[in-house]
Scaffold this active site. Structure first.
Site, PDB file in Angstrom:
ATOM      1  N   GLY A  15       6.462   5.235   8.760  1.00  0.00           N
ATOM      2  CA  GLY A  15       5.634   6.428   8.739  1.00  0.00           C
ATOM      3  C   GLY A  15       5.481   7.027  10.124  1.00  0.00           C
ATOM      4  O   GLY A  15       6.373   6.909  10.969  1.00  0.00           O
ATOM      5  N   SER A  16       4.334   7.629  10.369  1.00  0.00           N
ATOM      6  CA  SER A  16       4.133   8.397  11.598  1.00  0.00           C
ATOM      7  C   SER A  16       3.773   7.508  12.780  1.00  0.00           C
ATOM      8  O   SER A  16       3.231   6.406  12.613  1.00  0.00           O
ATOM      9  CB  SER A  16       3.017   9.422  11.391  1.00  0.00           C
TER      10      SER A  16
ATOM     11  N   GLU B 209       8.725   1.295  11.636  1.00  0.00           N
ATOM     12  CA  GLU B 209       9.819   2.274  11.616  1.00  0.00           C
ATOM     13  C   GLU B 209       9.142   3.636  11.603  1.00  0.00           C
ATOM     14  O   GLU B 209       8.564   4.050  10.611  1.00  0.00           O
ATOM     15  CB  GLU B 209      10.713   2.077  10.391  1.00  0.00           C
TER      16      GLU B 209
ATOM     17  N   THR C 131      -0.100   6.655  13.014  1.00  0.00           N
ATOM     18  CA  THR C 131      -0.525   5.538  12.172  1.00  0.00           C
ATOM     19  C   THR C 131       0.010   4.223  12.715  1.00  0.00           C
ATOM     20  O   THR C 131      -0.696   3.198  12.700  1.00  0.00           O
ATOM     21  CB  THR C 131      -0.054   5.750  10.725  1.00  0.00           C
ATOM     22  N   GLY C 132       1.233   4.229  13.213  1.00  0.00           N
ATOM     23  CA  GLY C 132       1.799   3.014  13.799  1.00  0.00           C
ATOM     24  C   GLY C 132       0.958   2.485  14.945  1.00  0.00           C
ATOM     25  O   GLY C 132       0.737   1.274  15.071  1.00  0.00           O
TER      26      GLY C 132
ATOM     27  N   CYS D 266      13.438  10.405   7.516  1.00  0.00           N
ATOM     28  CA  CYS D 266      13.145   9.913   8.866  1.00  0.00           C
ATOM     29  C   CYS D 266      14.342  10.068   9.794  1.00  0.00           C
ATOM     30  O   CYS D 266      14.177  10.329  10.983  1.00  0.00           O
ATOM     31  CB  CYS D 266      12.680   8.459   8.815  1.00  0.00           C
TER      32      CYS D 266
ATOM     33  N   LYS E 280       0.856  -1.181   0.000  1.00  0.00           N
ATOM     34  CA  LYS E 280       0.000   0.000   0.000  1.00  0.00           C
ATOM     35  C   LYS E 280       0.900   1.241   0.000  1.00  0.00           C
ATOM     36  O   LYS E 280       1.509   1.573   1.008  1.00  0.00           O
ATOM     37  CB  LYS E 280      -0.915  -0.010   1.235  1.00  0.00           C
TER      38      LYS E 280
ATOM     39  N   GLU F  24       8.375  15.731  15.943  1.00  0.00           N
ATOM     40  CA  GLU F  24       8.940  15.608  14.608  1.00  0.00           C
ATOM     41  C   GLU F  24       8.209  16.545  13.649  1.00  0.00           C
ATOM     42  O   GLU F  24       6.984  16.503  13.533  1.00  0.00           O
ATOM     43  CB  GLU F  24       8.825  14.174  14.104  1.00  0.00           C
TER      44      GLU F  24
END
Length: 494
Positions: free
Chosen positions: A241-242, A264, A245-246, A299, A188, A398
């Protein structure tokens, strides 16, 4: 790098793109599409399928069928290696097309994109192609009448969700080891960077990867990403990603089949400069590049600059000079050093962080504003903010943009305390001529990667993984293979 060749690729129209499911290009089940806007000028490039949960279910079913009939997992290692090597060759042969397509989609400067995207992806796929028949199972130390074997089997179906900043590079970090071990994958891409990954998947089919082994579904994370996370037929989920979302992906795993989830996530990486750095001018230039390349959308970016008191003012001046010398502009111009911010929403978020820093008493010494408005694109001046306290918003959150926070320190212990004062632990650096100090800092700073007298450049032979709220598991190196295998013990009475 030939500007005329880049311009020729740039002029190519981009046809509407569909999902890739079971080796076929398929529109969304309800026909919905999503417009792709280029951050270069804010103009529409093409459309992609705006997928549904039904589309994701079809992709997962395709991947499951491909795994169960062993059309890929059952091939001898030498056969899988040959396909992956051919894929890497095709990526290299189409590198300029892939790089320009990606830059038009996400805004990375072409000078970085060619190496970091198709160049890196080809190298990663080739690395795991060569590794797949060199990673052995184990024989355990057992009594003489017992044979203990430890097999490493593919997990089955892998769901991979990748971000928009380096879709090919990070996508290959997931696809390379997962496919090398014989798994099937549902990928995705990010809504704002799907085009190059769709083309990458086409090249995989051309290389001989069987249909259904790699499926790509585009669309909104809240729809197709959620469907992938909640699927009862996905065995492992990998994500870059963020943090927000994780967390949702972990929740999806708990609500579904307890699939393993490897994350990650973000970083707020400290770049620590001591007065005894071997070359302060070089350190300043690298510090600027370490946060401002790709408009800070990296990142592992060195977004917190910690400077020893004795050199603070002079070093800040040197970093400001280096930053102001970097050319911001059209990312498809070979002379550009800082490209576009990925989206208008991201640009506004970046500027919001600058406003917050000012309200908390910090000082913007360069940048801090949107630039090149006349292009219609999303550009921001490289921004340096001094007087940032360790607990300030800019030091803790971040940004994922071209914004550098600067904090002074006095002693080694002071530097360590400030470096470790966030919830993150992805990367960091120390600049010093003192070998003992360098080793102490490497041990003391809680992070997955620690650079010494440099920033960035760690290749595929070493792992990238975070600690704390920067995630778990590792991308890159042979260690990445561990995410995509199950260990099975055979206990044999002789």
């Amino acid at each position: 790098m030939d500007q005329s060749q880049i311009n020729a690729q740039r002029a190519q129209p981009i046809a509407p793109r569909h999902h890739l499911i079971d080796g076929k290009h398929m529109p969304a089940s309800d026909g919905a599409t999503m417009e792709v806007l280029s951050p270069i000028d804010g103009q529409g490039l093409t459309t992609i399928a705006n997928g549904t949960a039904r589309d994701m279910e079809a992709a997962v079913a395709s991947a499951r069928a491909a795994f169960e009939d062993r059309r890929w997992a059952g091939q001898p290692p030498a056969a899988r290696k040959a396909v992956l090597r051919r894929w890497a060759e095709l990526i290299e042969a189409n590198a300029l097309e892939l790089a320009v397509l990606g830059v038009r989609d996400n805004g990375t400067e072409i000078s970085m994109a060619l190496k970091a995207e198709p160049g890196s992806a080809a190298g990663t796929i080739r690395y795991y192609a060569e590794a797949l028949d060199k990673v052995y199972g184990e024989i355990s130390p057992t009594p003489g009448d017992i044979l203990g074997l430890i097999h490493k089997e593919p997990v089955g179906v892998v769901g991979a969700i990748v971000p928009w900043n380096f879709p090919l590079m990070i996508g290959a970090w997931k696809l390379g080891p997962a496919l090398a071990k014989g798994n099937s994958v549902v990928l995705k891409p990010a809504e704002t960077a799907s085009l190059s990954l769709l083309r990458l998947a086409d090249l995989a089919l051309e290389a001989g990867l069987p249909p259904g082994v790699l499926n790509v579904v585009t669309g909104e994370g809240a729809v197709v990403g959620e469907a992938l996370g909640l699927s009862m037929d996905v065995d492992v989920l990998v994500f870059t990603g963020s943090g927000g979302t994780g967390r949702r992906l972990l929740d999806y795993a708990a609500r579904s089949n307890l699939k393993r989830v490897y994350l990650e996530l973000g970083g707020k990486s400290p770049n620590i400069v001591f007065a005894d750095a071997p070359d302060l001018d070089e350190a300043a230039k690298v510090a600027a590049a370490g946060i401002f390349r790709n408009a800070g959308q990296v990142c592992v970016a060195g977004s917190r600059l910690l400077i020893e008191d004795a050199i603070h003012d002079d070093f800040v001046a040197a970093v400001v000079k280096a930053a102001e010398a970097m050319r911001v502009g059209d990312p498809l111009d070979v002379t550009t050093q800082i490209g576009a911010v990925n989206s208008e929403a991201q640009l506004h978020q970046n500027l919001g962080f600058v406003e917050t820093a000012l309200s908390e008493g910090a000082e913007v010494v360069t940048g801090g504003a949107r630039i090149l408005d006349e292009t219609g694109g999303y550009y921001m001046a490289p921004t340096i903010v001094t007087g940032v306290t360790p607990d300030a918003t800019l030091a803790q959150k971040e940004v994922f943009g071209p914004v550098l926070s600067v904090t002074a320190f006095t002693t080694d212990d002071d530097a360590i305390r400030i470096a470790n004062s966030t919830v993150y632990g992805l990367a960091g650096a120390v600049w010093t001529s003192n070998l003992s100090r360098a080793h102490r800092m490497v041990r003391a700073v809680r992070t997955g990667v620690m650079h010494v007298n440099t920033y960035g450049g760690a290749d595929g032979t070493v792992p990238l993984g975070g600690v704390g709220q920067s995630g778990n598991g590792s991308d890159k190196s042979l260690h990445a293979l561990d995410k995509y295998v199950n260990l099975k013990t055979a206990w044999i009475k002789l």
